[in-house]
Motif scaffolding. Structure first.
Motif, PDB file in Angstrom:
ATOM      1  N   SER A 116      72.999  32.339 -66.650  1.00 51.21           N
ATOM      2  CA  SER A 116      72.704  32.408 -68.078  1.00 51.21           C
ATOM      3  C   SER A 116      71.907  33.666 -68.419  1.00 51.21           C
ATOM      4  CB  SER A 116      71.922  31.161 -68.513  1.00 51.21           C
ATOM      5  OG  SER A 116      71.545  31.248 -69.866  1.00 51.21           O
ATOM      6  N   ASP A 117      70.912  33.984 -67.572  1.00 55.01           N
ATOM      7  CA  ASP A 117      70.102  35.182 -67.805  1.00 55.01           C
ATOM      8  C   ASP A 117      70.957  36.443 -67.739  1.00 55.01           C
ATOM      9  OD1 ASP A 117      67.864  33.679 -68.138  1.00 55.01           O
ATOM     10  OD2 ASP A 117      67.042  34.023 -66.143  1.00 55.01           O
ATOM     11  N   ILE A 118      71.836  36.484 -66.761  1.00 60.05           N
ATOM     12  CA  ILE A 118      72.704  37.659 -66.613  1.00 60.05           C
ATOM     13  C   ILE A 118      73.619  37.796 -67.829  1.00 60.05           C
ATOM     14  CG2 ILE A 118      74.634  38.611 -65.295  1.00 60.05           C
ATOM     15  CD1 ILE A 118      73.303  37.506 -62.778  1.00 60.05           C
ATOM     16  N   ASN A 119      74.189  36.688 -68.268  1.00 58.63           N
ATOM     17  CA  ASN A 119      75.060  36.738 -69.447  1.00 58.63           C
ATOM     18  C   ASN A 119      74.285  37.182 -70.685  1.00 58.63           C
ATOM     19  OD1 ASN A 119      77.271  35.887 -67.956  1.00 58.63           O
ATOM     20  ND2 ASN A 119      76.958  33.721 -68.438  1.00 58.63           N
ATOM     21  N   SER A 120      73.052  36.686 -70.794  1.00 58.34           N
ATOM     22  CA  SER A 120      72.214  37.067 -71.929  1.00 58.34           C
ATOM     23  C   SER A 120      71.898  38.561 -71.900  1.00 58.34           C
ATOM     24  CB  SER A 120      70.916  36.259 -71.921  1.00 58.34           C
ATOM     25  OG  SER A 120      70.055  36.666 -72.960  1.00 58.34           O
ATOM     26  N   LEU A 121      71.562  39.054 -70.716  1.00 54.95           N
ATOM     27  CA  LEU A 121      71.257  40.482 -70.587  1.00 54.95           C
ATOM     28  C   LEU A 121      72.493  41.336 -70.834  1.00 54.95           C
ATOM     29  CD1 LEU A 121      68.774  40.929 -67.606  1.00 54.95           C
ATOM     30  CD2 LEU A 121      68.413  41.456 -70.007  1.00 54.95           C
ATOM     31  N   GLU A 122      73.638  40.846 -70.389  1.00 55.52           N
ATOM     32  CA  GLU A 122      74.878  41.581 -70.639  1.00 55.52           C
ATOM     33  C   GLU A 122      75.091  41.751 -72.140  1.00 55.52           C
ATOM     34  OE1 GLU A 122      76.953  43.079 -68.817  1.00 55.52           O
ATOM     35  OE2 GLU A 122      76.942  42.273 -66.780  1.00 55.52           O
ATOM     36  N   THR A 123      74.815  40.681 -72.890  1.00 57.82           N
ATOM     37  CA  THR A 123      74.979  40.729 -74.340  1.00 57.82           C
ATOM     38  C   THR A 123      73.943  41.653 -74.970  1.00 57.82           C
ATOM     39  OG1 THR A 123      75.828  38.454 -74.364  1.00 57.82           O
ATOM     40  CG2 THR A 123      75.016  39.353 -76.451  1.00 57.82           C
TER      41      THR A 123
ATOM     42  N   MET B 243      68.248  46.183 -63.716  1.00 61.18           N
ATOM     43  CA  MET B 243      67.921  44.749 -63.655  1.00 61.18           C
ATOM     44  C   MET B 243      69.183  43.919 -63.463  1.00 61.18           C
ATOM     45  SD  MET B 243      64.955  44.348 -66.550  1.00 61.18           S
ATOM     46  CE  MET B 243      64.870  42.587 -66.279  1.00 61.18           C
ATOM     47  N   LEU B 244      70.242  44.281 -64.173  1.00 63.08           N
ATOM     48  CA  LEU B 244      71.496  43.550 -64.028  1.00 63.08           C
ATOM     49  C   LEU B 244      72.057  43.713 -62.619  1.00 63.08           C
ATOM     50  CD1 LEU B 244      73.215  44.266 -67.452  1.00 63.08           C
ATOM     51  CD2 LEU B 244      72.520  42.042 -66.559  1.00 63.08           C
ATOM     52  N   LEU B 245      71.941  44.911 -62.083  1.00 58.53           N
ATOM     53  CA  LEU B 245      72.406  45.145 -60.716  1.00 58.53           C
ATOM     54  C   LEU B 245      71.622  44.286 -59.734  1.00 58.53           C
ATOM     55  CD1 LEU B 245      74.191  46.764 -58.762  1.00 58.53           C
ATOM     56  CD2 LEU B 245      72.406  48.514 -58.700  1.00 58.53           C
TER      57      LEU B 245
END
Length: 225
Positions: free
Chosen positions: A127-134, A32-34
């Motif tokens: 923001s979503d990507i940063n949240s998922l990274e965390t 998903m992040l990719l």
């Protein structure tokens, strides 16, 4: 502006539902992040294009306003100079420019609204990507813990199987001992009922013990008879 709708759908997607359905949530999060990073690159490109359109529309609108002000000023100067014909021609140009301005203003408003939406889309995606990274590290830690627990469960199951096997061997050994004891008992019983064995015992025991005649002879000798 199909891209706006498409990425709006992405933003509305239920990430938690996808995670629930995944066999390996950690791998799903990575994928998903990719995908989101690829989407972000496209959003950046589209956002830059839309913002450039809005900037160009604003520049055209400002230029039109400047031209309107220029012709208005020139018409006033012509009228002050007593040249009403020139003033009329200049005002006609001003009116034409004002009509064009209405179209330019609509284009600018639409471009600015689209640029605002794209900027919001970009910021939300970041923001979503940063949240998922965390959350990814947390999700992976949970998955690792679950796998470790499953491994321990497998080991425990293996220990149970080993204990069951040992208990089965113990029962088999007890049964073998019982069979051996029974065989030995049967052998002893068979030996007691063997007539040849009894006959052998009779002669062997007689050969080693004094006879009654010997005992009688010794008794007579001791009594002087």
């Amino acid at each position: 502006m199909g891209i706006l709708q498409r990425f709006s759908d992405i933003m509305r997607s239920n990430i938690n539902a996808l995670l629930d359905k995944a066999e390996d949530p950690a791998k799903l999060v990575d994928q998903m992040l990719l995908d989101l990073r690829k989407d972000l690159a496209e959003v950046k490109k589209e956002t830059a294009g839309v913002m450039a359109d809005a900037t160009r529309a604003k520049r055209d609108l400002d230029a039109c306003d400047q031209e309107i002000a220029r012709y208005d000023k020139a018409a006033r100067a012509a009228l002050q100079a007593g040249n009403e014909g020139d003033a009329r021609a200049l005002l006609a140009k001003k009116v034409a420019l004002q009509e064009s301005r209405e179209s330019l203003a609509k284009v600018y408003d639409m471009s600015e609204a689209n640029a605002k939406k794209m900027r919001e889309m970009h910021d939300k995606l970041v923001s979503d990507i940063n949240s998922l990274e965390t959350r990814r590290s947390t999700i992976k830690a949970k998955v690792a813990a679950a796998k470790a627990q499953q491994h321990m469960n497998d080991i425990t199951s293996g220990g149970d199987r080993a204990r069951s096997s040992m208990e089965a061997f113990d029962r088999m050994e007890d049964k073998a001992d019982k069979m051996l004891d029974q065989a030995q008992a049967a052998s002893e019983l068979n030996g007691q009922n063997d007539p040849q064995s009894d006959l052998a015992d009779k002669y062997l025991s007689g050969a080693n013990s004094p006879s009654v005649d010997d005992e009688l002879a010794q008794l007579k000798a001791s009594m002087g008879m």
